[in-house]
Scaffold this active site. Structure first.
Site, mmCIF file in Angstrom:
data_model
loop_
_atom_site.group_PDB
_atom_site.id
_atom_site.type_symbol
_atom_site.label_atom_id
_atom_site.label_comp_id
_atom_site.label_asym_id
_atom_site.label_seq_id
_atom_site.Cartn_x
_atom_site.Cartn_y
_atom_site.Cartn_z
ATOM 1 N N HIS A 143 -60.954 -35.007 56.127
ATOM 2 C CA HIS A 143 -61.125 -36.436 56.404
ATOM 3 C C HIS A 143 -61.314 -36.739 57.883
ATOM 4 O O HIS A 143 -61.679 -37.853 58.252
ATOM 5 C CB HIS A 143 -59.960 -37.247 55.808
ATOM 6 C CG HIS A 143 -58.692 -37.202 56.589
ATOM 7 N ND1 HIS A 143 -57.634 -36.397 56.259
ATOM 8 C CD2 HIS A 143 -58.307 -37.882 57.693
ATOM 9 C CE1 HIS A 143 -56.641 -36.578 57.109
ATOM 10 N NE2 HIS A 143 -57.020 -37.468 57.994
ATOM 11 N N ASP A 152 -58.408 -31.639 50.839
ATOM 12 C CA ASP A 152 -58.598 -32.160 52.194
ATOM 13 C C ASP A 152 -58.476 -31.010 53.197
ATOM 14 O O ASP A 152 -57.464 -30.863 53.895
ATOM 15 C CB ASP A 152 -57.565 -33.248 52.471
ATOM 16 C CG ASP A 152 -57.867 -34.028 53.741
ATOM 17 O OD1 ASP A 152 -58.909 -33.771 54.369
ATOM 18 O OD2 ASP A 152 -57.036 -34.882 54.109
ATOM 19 N N SER A 201 -53.769 -35.770 62.069
ATOM 20 C CA SER A 201 -54.364 -35.225 60.851
ATOM 21 C C SER A 201 -55.006 -33.883 61.166
ATOM 22 O O SER A 201 -55.629 -33.708 62.207
ATOM 23 C CB SER A 201 -55.428 -36.185 60.318
ATOM 24 O OG SER A 201 -54.855 -37.392 59.909
ATOM 25 N N GLY A 202 -54.868 -32.948 60.239
ATOM 26 C CA GLY A 202 -55.466 -31.635 60.432
ATOM 27 C C GLY A 202 -54.530 -30.613 61.033
ATOM 28 O O GLY A 202 -54.812 -29.415 61.001
#
Length: 259
Positions: free
Chosen positions: A64, A112, A206-207
């Protein structure tokens, strides 16, 4: 990654996303040599995400971070503690190509995960080292203490940290996760964090990796706006065959031809 100790009154505020660390601390500089800082440029907009090095020319992150942003340019910084300073430990790379899992639709649908190939191999130093991944479908026990690191927001007003922060999170039981998140699938997802500990992740990281027992078991994915605890992570061990398949493809492709 919002690593912030918030007063209890703030815990009722509506939050969205999954990158900020709440209830965390600054890490010892360069003690997480696998961490990657991603700067993502799309038109006039710039985004940031976390990631982690798994081999000298490959970084894992969340799909994402780039999905739906059109044509993007990604720069990866390794060996950083303070991302606003030009530390001698830092190595910067352009990303030659990346691949998103083919079944990814949006962060709530799962899958994801994204693998990035650096245009050049990173030089392995005490500041830059890959982290190990769990074997296929290897699980971790609920109650296990794990950690998440990154550089994200440190307040609900959007203030960001320049130094790497970290938070410890406890893995939740599957029943808690299934009750908390519609569509939660325990085979490919992990959830961690609890109201008692008042620790979580939020926007900006994120990630980044969820590290349990010195291995990257999760990738920061998402959480609901009105439920800061727990948060969902992509289960790395479920995707281990896919990751290895993409690494084999990377090995035989020129970076300029695999975007």
């Amino acid at each position: 990654m919002l690593l912030l100790l918030l007063p209890s009154a703030f815990l009722l505020l509506p939050w969205a996303g999954a990158g900020r660390i709440i209830g965390g601390r600054e890490v010892k500089p360069h003690s997480r040599p696998y961490m990657a800082y991603l700067q993502i440029e799309s038109g006039s907009d710039t985004y940031r995400c976390g990631g982690f090095l798994i081999q000298p020319d490959a970084v894992l992150s969340a799909a994402h971070c780039v999905h739906g942003k059109g044509k993007v340019n990604i720069t990866v910084t390794l060996g950083a503690h303070n991302i606003k300073k030009k530390e001698l430990s830092q190595q910067k790379f352009h990303v030659g190509c990346w691949v998103i899992h083919p079944r990814y639709l949006n962060y709530r649908s799962g899958n994801d995960i994204m693998l990035l190939k650096l245009k050049k191999k990173a030089k392995m130093t005490k500041y830059v080292k890959p982290i190990s991944l769990p074997s296929h479908n290897k699980t971790v026990t609920p109650g296990t203490k794990c950690s998440v690191s990154g550089w994200g927001q440190t307040s609900v007003t959007g203030h960001r940290t320049d130094v790497m922060l970290e938070v410890d999170l406890e893995l939740q039981r599957e029943e808690v996760c299934e009750e908390s998140f519609k569509g939660y699938w325990c085979q490919s997802m992990i959830c961690a964090g609890d109201m008692r500990g008042r620790k979580s992740t939020y926007n900006g990281d994120s990630g980044g990796p969820l590290v349990c027992n010195w291995k990257a078991h999760g990738i920061v994915s998402y959480g609901y706006q009105n439920k800061p605890f727990p948060k969902v992570f992509t289960r790395v061990s479920y995707f281990e065959p896919w990751i290895n398949e993409q690494l084999r493809k990377f090995a035989i492709q020129e970076a300029s031809k695999c975007t």
